[in-house]
Motif scaffolding. Structure first.
Motif, PDB file in Angstrom:
ATOM      1  N   VAL A  71       0.911  -1.267  -0.069  1.00 26.31           N
ATOM      2  CA  VAL A  71      -0.085   0.022  -0.088  1.00 26.31           C
ATOM      3  C   VAL A  71       0.819   1.243   0.054  1.00 26.31           C
ATOM      4  O   VAL A  71       1.718   1.381   0.972  1.00 26.31           O
ATOM      5  CB  VAL A  71      -0.949   0.002   1.213  1.00 26.31           C
ATOM      6  N   SER A  92      -6.025  -1.887   6.910  1.00 21.97           N
ATOM      7  CA  SER A  92      -7.327  -1.624   5.847  1.00 21.97           C
ATOM      8  C   SER A  92      -8.267  -0.198   6.036  1.00 21.97           C
ATOM      9  O   SER A  92      -8.816   0.251   5.092  1.00 21.97           O
ATOM     10  CB  SER A  92      -8.114  -2.775   6.040  1.00 21.97           C
ATOM     11  N   ALA A 149      -4.954   2.256   1.674  1.00 21.14           N
ATOM     12  CA  ALA A 149      -5.371   0.991   1.603  1.00 21.14           C
ATOM     13  C   ALA A 149      -6.517   0.782   1.058  1.00 21.14           C
ATOM     14  O   ALA A 149      -6.868  -0.245  -0.078  1.00 21.14           O
ATOM     15  CB  ALA A 149      -5.195   0.354   2.878  1.00 21.14           C
TER      16      ALA A 149
END
Length: 315
Positions: free
Chosen positions: A108, A178, A183
């Motif tokens: 990411v 996340s 992300a």
């Protein structure tokens, strides 16, 4: 649980496997989790494997062992020097085999190009939920100098981290990846769960008390010993093997000729510690009539390691 219990079970179940990489993969599947997923302190964020047991997996490992060329080529292409990356690749091979793997090592990056983090694994569980798993294989020695044990009393052999520091990093940062806007830009679906799968071994000096449940360690974890070099004579055995880092996973199985006598081991350790302060993992080996099998393992540390470890924990 006796120190040798896991080795005995592994040899009984997987002794027919000869390829070292396949044996390492089998250890990752068979070994108990280092942490107790049911411990309330983890708040459900500790993972445990699925799909790793049964006749189909046993047969798959046998076939890999009979024809390991593809697996060996995959490992050779990466040229691993780090145990963590090697272990992660083996786990990826397993997740791919059972059809769970969605992504491995997904990086990411922010708009500036800076790396924000990496998803170790994105998986589909049997209920088809998307999972984010962080994976680690860790080895810690209990330094019992304080009045009460804590997660930071479990210290890495190179004095670079502790169980407490590792889990704080995973729980507070890595498992929240996340939630980062960068992300979310690379995910097509948000994970239903973010959890950590932790494998490894813990090592104890003589007379150390059992770990309290509050630390959240699995009571059935793999365990070994640690001793300073000056106490090597206390290790009552006569056949040894020095285990380099990339051989720390599965219990060792080697030709008898590869083993060291006590004198040869002592000389090798003296040479090592004259130039290097890193602890050395050794295996206690026993003949089964054909090979030598590991029946125990432990770290031999330099004479000042305990003092340095205690200072590291206090800092």
């Amino acid at each position: 649980m006796p120190e040798s219990a896991f080795q005995q079970r592994f040899h009984a179940r997987r002794g027919h496997l000869r390829n070292p990489h396949v044996r390492d993969l089998a250890w990752l599947l068979d070994s108990p989790d280092l942490l107790d997923a049911a411990s309330p302190q983890w708040h459900g964020r500790i993972a445990t494997l699925f799909g790793h047991e049964g006749p189909e997996i046993d047969e798959w490992l046998r076939q890999l062992d009979a024809q390991p060329g593809e697996l060996q080529a995959l490992i050779a292409r990466h040229g691993f020097s780090r145990l963590g990356r090697y272990s992660e690749l083996l786990m990826g091979v397993f997740f791919k085999h059972i059809g769970a793997l969605q992504a491995h090592g997904l990086q990411v990056r922010a708009a500036s190009g800076e790396t924000v983090g990496e998803f170790d694994f994105l998986l589909r569980d049997p209920a088809l939920r998307l999972l984010h798993w962080e994976f680690a294989t860790k080895y810690y020695l209990l330094e019992s100098g304080e009045a009460t044990y804590q997660a930071d009393s479990l210290v890495g052999p190179n004095l670079a981290d502790t169980l407490g520091a590792k889990m704080r990093k995973i729980l507070e940062r890595q498992l929240n990846l996340s939630q980062h806007p960068a992300a979310q830009a690379v995910l097509t679906e948000m994970p239903a769960w973010a959890q950590a799968l932790i494998k490894g071994w813990l090592f104890y000096a003589p007379g150390e008390a059992p770990l309290p449940d509050v630390l959240g360690v699995n009571p059935a974890h793999c365990r070994g010993f640690w001793r300073p070099l000056s106490s090597l004579d206390e290790v009552a055995h006569d056949r040894f093997l020095i285990l380099p880092r990339l051989r720390w996973l599965a219990p060792a199985q080697v030709a008898l000729a590869e083993c060291l006598s006590r004198d040869a081991l002592s000389q090798a350790l003296e040479r090592h510690f004259s130039a290097d302060s890193l602890p050395v993992m050794i295996a206690l080996m026993q003949s089964d009539g054909r090979d030598a099998l590991e029946i125990g393992r432990g770290f031999i540390v330099p004479h000042d390691w305990k003092v340095r470890a205690r200072q590291f924990v206090r800092q």
